[in-house]
Structures are given as C-alpha cells and as structure tokens.
Design an enzyme around this catalytic site. Structure first.
Site, PDB file in Angstrom:
ATOM      1  N   HIS A  90       2.531  -6.986  -9.463  1.00 30.57           N
ATOM      2  CA  HIS A  90       2.093  -5.595  -9.311  1.00 30.57           C
ATOM      3  C   HIS A  90       1.436  -5.364  -7.957  1.00 30.57           C
ATOM      4  CE1 HIS A  90      -1.597  -7.705 -10.516  1.00 30.57           C
ATOM      5  NE2 HIS A  90      -2.248  -6.728  -9.918  1.00 30.57           N
ATOM      6  N   HIS A 125      -0.358  -5.119  -1.444  1.00 30.89           N
ATOM      7  CA  HIS A 125       0.263  -6.443  -1.570  1.00 30.89           C
ATOM      8  C   HIS A 125       0.559  -6.788  -3.023  1.00 30.89           C
ATOM      9  CE1 HIS A 125      -3.997  -6.899  -2.356  1.00 30.89           C
ATOM     10  NE2 HIS A 125      -3.670  -7.919  -3.127  1.00 30.89           N
TER      11      HIS A 125
END
Lengths: 172, 172
Positions: free
Chosen positions: B115, B34
């Site tokens: 990220h 995620h």
C-alpha cells in the site's frame, strides 16, 4: 520532468544541518540536506535513459570525494542563503564540470561554490540575527562521499531519488 | 542506524498521493510517497555492507514488478491509516519474503498488504469524514516498478536514500 543531481553527506552532517534547516530553511521538507552538483534541469524519458548511462560512466571514472566542512557562510548580499561551506577540491570541481559538459548542454547559473544550505528566504533582519550567531560557531566535519544521486521533482516541489551512482566502482 | 526498504511509484502516482498526504499524512515531509517493502530495522556499518550485497543479489534475480493501484482502502479499526491499495502479485510478495529471510532475521510485524499511505494519525471523526469521501472515488493506475531503494532515517524522522537497486539488471 525536472531532474537534479546531488550528494547527501553522512547522517551525522545531515542531522547537524537539519537542526538548523528545521527552523531556517523553507526547503526543509522537500529534500534532505545535500550538496547540489547540478541544479534543476528538464529531461524527458528518452533523454533520462541516456543521461543515466552517462552518469554511470562519469561515476566510474570519478574517485571518492573528500568533503571537508569548515564553517557557516552565506551568499549575502546576493541573497540571504546561509550554508555550511564545503571546501572545494579537484575531484568535486571536476565532477561538477562534467555535469555541465558533453551531453549536458545547459550552463551553470552561478560559479560552483560547494555548500549545504541551512537557511533561505530569510528577511534581512532574520538573516543578520541568525548569521551573526552562526558565523561565530566552530564547525568541522571531514568525511568521504562515495556516491551521488539523480533526483526528480514532484509537483509540490519535493524531490524523489531516481538512482544512485557509486563513485569509482564496478557498478557502472 | 535505522534503515528501511521501499519502492517509489511513478511521479504521476506520487503527485496523486501527495495531493492527499499534504493534508492527511503526518509523515508527508519525512519521505516521498512509497510502498514499504521492509519496515525500519537497525544495522551498523559492517552489517549494511553485507545487506547491500544481499540486496544486489536479490534485485538481480527479481523481475520488474507490476504495480496496479485500484482503490483507497484503510486499516480501520486497527488504526486510522488510509492508503492506496496496491494489488498483491507474486513478484512483489516474493520480494517482500526475501527481505525477511536469509541474512534478514527480523520478522514482519504485520501480514504484507502492499500500500501507499496517504493519511495517518487521524482522529476517528476525521477518519470517517475523509475515508467516507475517498472510498467512493475511482482510482486506477497501472505501471511497472523497475527498482527499489534502501533508505536510512535521520534523527528528525526524515528518510534519506542510501542506494538504488535495479531489478533484473546487469547492475547487481
């Protein structure tokens, strides 16, 4: 891609289930504790758009669902799955049926026994040991589910939520 | 209860990320791959109803988000987290800012570096070994995120999705 449809019970019930799943359920890391409404089925991107629309329609016409969890039970001797039994009720059963009719042409592999799995892939010895203890335990949870989720499966077997469907809401 | 907000990238990117997370990320079993939009925050039931409404409003006014993943990178020497770098863009940054303003009174702990974590809690030795190999690797994914998710955390650290918010759709 493989999809599935499930209800996540409350955090309280999930924490309770996970305290057992951690030790006894080989799927512990793949998905949070859940009640399967429709087991894994294949759909491509085009089909899933249509399925999402259908699920919105079904969710809109379905009332919130009472979830009463009353005991540990098992599918033995079919297999050594141990689960938390969710008492069947009309709303839950009707929702399950809708997920196997209309545009959903696949048929359920088993009769619908609503449950939250807490153990699986146990040897017979383990099964008798664990289930022997659990079946004596008093369990009572009573709550309401106001949503279900469409999930898809990753290559390693883990499930990711694709979309949430709120029951009986204007969201559909 | 602890909540968080995240984007799940496509199955393709999740499968790629998990092929590393399996070995290098201690959170592998707790949540699918995620992009964190808002890290863990506390909310009670009343607050979360208000937050869900606010997230619906925010999602409705946010366009779909381009996700371009260009390389492996790391937060070393702050820590030994290795991640897939998601190129920042206006939509993503604006969404992040909205999740830390208005009714959201908490402040981000770090500057927003979008990220997907693939390694963490590595020793310095492991870190240099793994990152030394990964940083040479060519990575390129380009896709679009059309939704984000509100999740809550269970007692064992695992995350369950509470609700999905579709970007720029009539669903809000």
């Amino acid at each position: 891609m493989k999809y599935g449809i499930a209800i996540f019970p409350s955090k309280r019930v999930q924490d309770f289930a996970n305290s057992y799943r951690k030790r006894y359920d080989s799927h512990y890391a793949l998905i949070p504790p859940h009640i399967t409404l429709k087991s894994a089925f294949e759909a491509d991107e085009q089909q899933i758009d249509q399925i999402v629309q259908e699920l919105q329609r079904i969710a809109a016409e379905t009332a919130v669902i009472p979830l009463t969890i009353t005991k540990f039970s098992s599918f033995y001797p079919s297999n050594t799955v141990i689960y938390l039994k969710v008492e069947p009720n009309e709303t839950l059963t009707a929702l399950h049926q809708k997920l196997y009719s209309g545009i959903f042409t696949d048929q359920p592999e088993f009769a619908f026994v609503p449950h939250i799995t807490i153990g699986r892939d146990l040897s017979d010895g383990e099964y008798f040991d664990v289930y022997g203890q659990l079946k004596m335990q008093t369990v009572h949870f009573s709550e309401t589910a106001d949503r279900f989720h469409l999930l898809y499966q990753l290559e390693d077997g883990a499930w990711t939520v694709y979309e949430t469907f709120r029951l009986g809401k204007e969201n559909a």
